[in-house]
Design a protein around this motif. Structure first.
Motif, PDB file in Angstrom:
ATOM      1  N   UNK A 133       0.855  -1.176   0.000  1.00  0.00           N
ATOM      2  CA  UNK A 133       0.000   0.000   0.000  1.00  0.00           C
ATOM      3  C   UNK A 133       0.893   1.228   0.000  1.00  0.00           C
ATOM      4  N   UNK A 134       0.264   2.412   0.060  1.00  0.00           N
ATOM      5  CA  UNK A 134       1.048   3.638   0.106  1.00  0.00           C
ATOM      6  C   UNK A 134       1.968   3.620   1.327  1.00  0.00           C
ATOM      7  N   UNK A 135       3.159   4.223   1.229  1.00  0.00           N
ATOM      8  CA  UNK A 135       4.073   4.222   2.369  1.00  0.00           C
ATOM      9  C   UNK A 135       3.412   4.763   3.635  1.00  0.00           C
ATOM     10  N   UNK A 136       3.584   4.048   4.735  1.00  0.00           N
ATOM     11  CA  UNK A 136       3.003   4.463   6.003  1.00  0.00           C
ATOM     12  C   UNK A 136       4.090   4.525   7.050  1.00  0.00           C
ATOM     13  N   UNK A 137       3.719   4.357   8.316  1.00  0.00           N
ATOM     14  CA  UNK A 137       4.688   4.454   9.391  1.00  0.00           C
ATOM     15  C   UNK A 137       5.725   3.342   9.320  1.00  0.00           C
ATOM     16  N   UNK A 138       6.906   3.630   9.858  1.00  0.00           N
ATOM     17  CA  UNK A 138       7.978   2.643   9.991  1.00  0.00           C
ATOM     18  C   UNK A 138       8.277   2.519  11.485  1.00  0.00           C
ATOM     19  N   UNK A 139       7.430   1.862  12.256  1.00  0.00           N
ATOM     20  CA  UNK A 139       7.548   1.955  13.710  1.00  0.00           C
ATOM     21  C   UNK A 139       8.744   1.228  14.312  1.00  0.00           C
ATOM     22  N   UNK A 140       9.306   0.250  13.616  1.00  0.00           N
ATOM     23  CA  UNK A 140      10.341  -0.563  14.251  1.00  0.00           C
ATOM     24  C   UNK A 140      11.730  -0.332  13.675  1.00  0.00           C
ATOM     25  N   UNK A 141      11.874   0.566  12.734  1.00  0.00           N
ATOM     26  CA  UNK A 141      13.162   0.778  12.097  1.00  0.00           C
ATOM     27  C   UNK A 141      13.666   2.172  12.441  1.00  0.00           C
ATOM     28  N   UNK A 142      14.925   2.253  12.870  1.00  0.00           N
ATOM     29  CA  UNK A 142      15.499   3.534  13.263  1.00  0.00           C
ATOM     30  C   UNK A 142      16.316   4.154  12.154  1.00  0.00           C
ATOM     31  N   UNK A 143      17.419   4.789  12.528  1.00  0.00           N
ATOM     32  CA  UNK A 143      18.263   5.509  11.571  1.00  0.00           C
ATOM     33  C   UNK A 143      19.009   4.530  10.667  1.00  0.00           C
ATOM     34  N   UNK A 144      19.088   4.874   9.387  1.00  0.00           N
ATOM     35  CA  UNK A 144      19.731   4.021   8.386  1.00  0.00           C
ATOM     36  C   UNK A 144      20.881   4.801   7.750  1.00  0.00           C
ATOM     37  N   UNK A 145      21.994   4.106   7.503  1.00  0.00           N
ATOM     38  CA  UNK A 145      23.110   4.743   6.802  1.00  0.00           C
ATOM     39  C   UNK A 145      23.539   3.856   5.642  1.00  0.00           C
ATOM     40  N   UNK A 146      23.641   4.464   4.470  1.00  0.00           N
ATOM     41  CA  UNK A 146      24.096   3.745   3.275  1.00  0.00           C
ATOM     42  C   UNK A 146      25.442   4.301   2.851  1.00  0.00           C
ATOM     43  N   UNK A 147      26.416   3.425   2.710  1.00  0.00           N
ATOM     44  CA  UNK A 147      27.761   3.789   2.289  1.00  0.00           C
ATOM     45  C   UNK A 147      28.001   3.275   0.880  1.00  0.00           C
ATOM     46  N   UNK A 148      28.480   4.141  -0.002  1.00  0.00           N
ATOM     47  CA  UNK A 148      28.784   3.742  -1.374  1.00  0.00           C
ATOM     48  C   UNK A 148      30.232   4.002  -1.727  1.00  0.00           C
ATOM     49  N   UNK A 149      30.851   3.064  -2.428  1.00  0.00           N
ATOM     50  CA  UNK A 149      32.242   3.233  -2.867  1.00  0.00           C
ATOM     51  C   UNK A 149      32.295   3.002  -4.378  1.00  0.00           C
ATOM     52  N   UNK A 150      32.704   4.023  -5.120  1.00  0.00           N
ATOM     53  CA  UNK A 150      32.913   3.891  -6.558  1.00  0.00           C
ATOM     54  C   UNK A 150      34.406   4.011  -6.839  1.00  0.00           C
ATOM     55  N   UNK A 151      34.752   3.979  -8.098  1.00  0.00           N
ATOM     56  CA  UNK A 151      36.159   4.071  -8.475  1.00  0.00           C
ATOM     57  C   UNK A 151      36.774   5.387  -8.013  1.00  0.00           C
ATOM     58  N   UNK A 152      35.974   6.466  -8.001  1.00  0.00           N
ATOM     59  CA  UNK A 152      36.512   7.801  -7.731  1.00  0.00           C
ATOM     60  C   UNK A 152      36.187   8.356  -6.356  1.00  0.00           C
ATOM     61  N   UNK A 153      35.097   7.917  -5.729  1.00  0.00           N
ATOM     62  CA  UNK A 153      34.689   8.561  -4.494  1.00  0.00           C
ATOM     63  C   UNK A 153      33.973   7.604  -3.548  1.00  0.00           C
ATOM     64  N   UNK A 154      33.860   8.065  -2.302  1.00  0.00           N
ATOM     65  CA  UNK A 154      33.083   7.373  -1.288  1.00  0.00           C
ATOM     66  C   UNK A 154      31.936   8.296  -0.892  1.00  0.00           C
ATOM     67  N   UNK A 155      30.733   7.741  -0.759  1.00  0.00           N
ATOM     68  CA  UNK A 155      29.524   8.520  -0.486  1.00  0.00           C
ATOM     69  C   UNK A 155      28.826   7.924   0.718  1.00  0.00           C
ATOM     70  N   UNK A 156      28.271   8.786   1.558  1.00  0.00           N
ATOM     71  CA  UNK A 156      27.475   8.324   2.693  1.00  0.00           C
ATOM     72  C   UNK A 156      26.147   9.074   2.708  1.00  0.00           C
ATOM     73  N   UNK A 157      25.041   8.343   2.907  1.00  0.00           N
ATOM     74  CA  UNK A 157      23.701   8.917   2.983  1.00  0.00           C
ATOM     75  C   UNK A 157      23.052   8.482   4.297  1.00  0.00           C
ATOM     76  N   UNK A 158      22.517   9.441   5.039  1.00  0.00           N
ATOM     77  CA  UNK A 158      21.844   9.142   6.302  1.00  0.00           C
ATOM     78  C   UNK A 158      20.348   9.329   6.130  1.00  0.00           C
TER      79      UNK A 158
END
Length: 411
Positions: A17-42
């Motif tokens: 269904x349409x996105x609703x509450x996320x009651x059990x999941x906290x902060x998420x961090x995604x780390x990306x590594x490419x040939x040229x750079x490293x990226x982090x998204x919070x």
């Protein structure tokens, strides 16, 4: 749609269904590594809806391990957002906190990487037809074609060994002949293999590429015996013939095998094992090209489209993905095509209109259709890795913060 190219992991399950509450999941961090750079998204849960709280990128430092890069960028993003993202004492992502109220930990740490140059591949074959079939298949894998050898009277083992030593391919693909049981039709293939085998003898074990035999299956056993040098190691993989009979190319198995080799070489990079240990269960380190292919599938399904053509642009390569829903005539499929940057090969002439772009939109080659989506910062493949553990959060951030909807009037 043609037969499938490199398969990708199944996309994360979409919310029903349409996105609703996320009651059990906290902060998420995604780390990306490419040939040229490293990226982090919070990603933060804000009143039940996930949003991109912040992101940053750093150029990769020559010689630094992937783990060192992860620590550096987590510290940088944490300083900017005034919160702990790196556990200094444990030297790990901040997934455990001595005081979760004052210092909230990360619920999940996801990683997506594409950290090395494309695979260097040398192609050897008998005829224009078999070489053409192989080149078509190779376009679906993350590789660079370093050179090509077609059997003729001027080719010698010494010359081939010299070329291989100069270009240092990581893989050598051998093709040729149909799957014909008649022994007299095997001679050309066995001659080519004998030439390659003699070249391998002239190379040190460290210079020898992994060999993928994708020619006449009827001569495969004898071909492997001829290819294998009497001394020193050599890895040989036998695959199905890329052209088992005239006009019937098989384009799936070869690019899959080469993509797997590329990923094994990625896993050998310093720090990769650390990243694997840091990823929180049930996630795993993902390949960013595969993540983009998953994204195209997910976006197609989320918007109820019959098909979707997406493009992932980087400085070093462009990846086109064509995803298509299942019909009565065909199962759902995904086709991949790696091309040079700023190019539009004729092989893409029958593809659907380009509708989703991650990275700079190449307006000089593709004008956006009436409805299109644009991930201008090329963050969507990385955010897609979050779908392993939090598919709803992934969709919310993609839709709200990452992918812009572009619409124009027609007529």
């Amino acid at each position: 749609m043609s037969d499938l190219a490199t398969p990708v992991e199944q996309p994360a399950a979409l919310p029903t269904a349409a996105p609703t509450l996320n009651p059990t999941v906290g902060t998420l961090l995604a780390l990306g590594v490419t040939l040229d750079e490293t990226v982090a998204c919070l990603l933060e849960n804000i009143s039940g809806t996930y949003r991109l709280a912040g992101w940053t990128a750093l150029q990769r430092e020559p010689g630094a391990s992937l783990g060192q890069q992860a620590a550096t960028i987590c510290r940088k993003l944490g300083d900017r957002l005034d919160r702990a993202l790196w556990h200094e004492e444990r030297n790990t992502p901040f997934v455990q906190s001595p005081d979760p109220i004052i210092f909230p930990p990360l619920e999940h740490f996801a990683v997506g990487v594409s950290p090395r140059l494309r695979l260097r591949v040398w192609l050897a074959g008998l005829s224009h037809e078999s070489l053409g079939a192989a080149r078509e298949a190779l376009g679906s894998a993350p590789l660079h074609l370093s050179g090509l050898t077609q059997l003729n009277v001027n080719i010698t083992a010494a010359r081939l060994a010299s070329e291989l030593a100069d270009h240092q391919p990581e893989a050598l693909v051998v093709v040729g002949g149909y799957d014909d049981p008649e022994r007299q039709t095997h001679q050309g293939m066995l001659t080519l293999c004998r030439l390659i085998g003699q070249a391998m003898v002239r190379l040190s074990p460290g210079e020898r590429p992994t060999i993928f035999y994708a020619g006449n299956r009827q001569s495969a056993v004898m071909a492997e015996e001829i290819l294998r040098p009497s001394e020193g190691p050599l890895t040989i993989h036998q695959l199905n013939n890329v052209l088992p009979r005239p006009g019937y190319p098989l384009r799936t198995e070869l690019p899959v095998a080469l993509s797997q080799l590329y990923w094994r070489l990625c896993q050998r990079l310093p720090g990769f094992a650390q990243l694997s240990r840091w990823v929180t269960a049930p996630g795993h380190v993902a390949n960013l090209e595969s993540s983009f292919a998953q994204l195209v599938q997910i976006w197609m399904e989320y918007h109820g489209l019959p098909r979707l053509h997406g493009l992932y642009c980087t400085e070093h390569w462009w990846l086109h993905v064509w995803a298509e829903q299942a019909t009565q005539q065909a199962t759902q499929g995904v086709q991949l095509r790696f091309v040079k940057p700023n190019s539009r090969p004729q092989a893409l002439a029958d593809w659907p209109a380009l509708q989703l772009v991650s990275g700079p939109w190449p307006l000089q080659l593709w004008s956006p259709p009436p409805v299109a989506w644009w991930d201008r910062n090329a963050l969507a493949p990385l955010i897609t890795t979050i779908g392993q553990v939090a598919p709803q959060a992934m969709i919310q951030v993609l839709e709200e913060d990452i992918i812009e909807t572009r619409q124009r009037r027609v007529g």
